[in-house]
Design a protein around this motif. Structure first.
Motif: not given
Ligand code: TYD
Length: 212
Positions: A9, A13, A36, A47, A51, A66, A70, A92, A97, A100-101, A160
């Motif tokens: 983040d 992007k 995503e 979402r 979030l 998530f 998807r 994303r 995934t 992060y996961q 997140m």
């Molecule tokens: P978002 O506000 O879209 O963040 P960014 O602008 O950074 O892309 O929030 C998406 C959040 O979800 C971001 O912290 C990343 C997280 N994420 C996961 O943890 N796993 C996933 O599979 C996806 C798609 C996103």
């Protein structure tokens, strides 16, 4: 063609996606931009849970949410768009995934892999741009235009983003590992460079990988 953007983040992007869309549209390409989690009515609701929720969500619950978002986006929007020859740009995808996961929350990578293949119907990006930045730098950027104190525990951040420095360091490690394992698909770019430099690097890589 499916082009994805990845990075922690605050890596920048969205700015790069906007610039690329403007360029491709100018070349008369039909472009669809998505992010995503989200992109369908159901996926947008998921979402919000992911979030905006002030509740704790377990790592497996988070992974499945998530993945559910998807699955909706892939089946309802991405597969049909690719089928008619559109260029899909996705902010994303499943690499998030894994990073992060998997690396962030510590979920077993083999388990992740099978859930990813179910949710994506086996679709893999043609190219993935990874914008690399240190978590602390990303946080500084996020707060640069405000007087809010700089901290991962800040209430202004989403669920997140409040996961903390160590989490984000592990996520970044995950991305770097993913790149070393998928060199043919990933392009890693230093996100600290000026926006226009990054944009031209992205265009140059696209030209090199897809000369036509
Ligand atoms: P978002 O506000 O879209 O963040 P960014 O602008 O950074 O892309 O929030 C998406 C959040 O979800 C971001 O912290 C990343 C997280 N994420 C996961 O943890 N796993 C996933 O599979 C996806 C798609 C996103």
């Amino acid at each position: 063609m499916l082009i994805t953007f990845e990075g922690i983040d605050g890596a920048g992007k969205s700015t790069q996606i906007k610039k690329l869309v403007t360029f491709l549209t100018g070349e008369n390409r039909e472009v669809l931009t998505l992010r995503e989690p989200g992109g369908t009515e159901v996926a947008e609701k998921i979402r919000q849970i992911l979030l905006e929720s002030r509740h704790e969500i377990s790592p497996i619950g988070e992974l499945l949410l998530f993945s559910a978002s998807r699955a909706e986006l892939i089946q309802e929007v991405i597969v049909p768009a690719l089928a008619v020859g559109k260029t899909v740009i996705l902010d994303r995808f499943f690499d998030s995934t894994t990073a992060y996961q998997g690396y962030g929350r510590g979920i077993d990578l083999h388990l992740l892999q099978s859930i990813i293949s179910i949710s994506t119907c086996g679709i893999v990006p043609d190219i993935t741009f990874y914008l690399d930045i240190e978590p602390e730098e990303a946080l500084k950027r996020k707060f640069s235009k405000t007087s809010i104190p700089l901290s991962f525990e800040n209430e202004e951040l989403d669920r997140m983003e409040r996961s903390g420095t160590e989490f984000y360091q592990n996520v970044r490690k995950g991305y770097l590992e993913l790149i070393s394992l998928n060199k043919d698909r990933f392009v890693s770019i230093n996100a600290l460079q000026p926006e226009t430099v990054i944009h031209h690097q992205i265009l140059a890589f696209l030209k090199e990988r897809f000369p036509a």
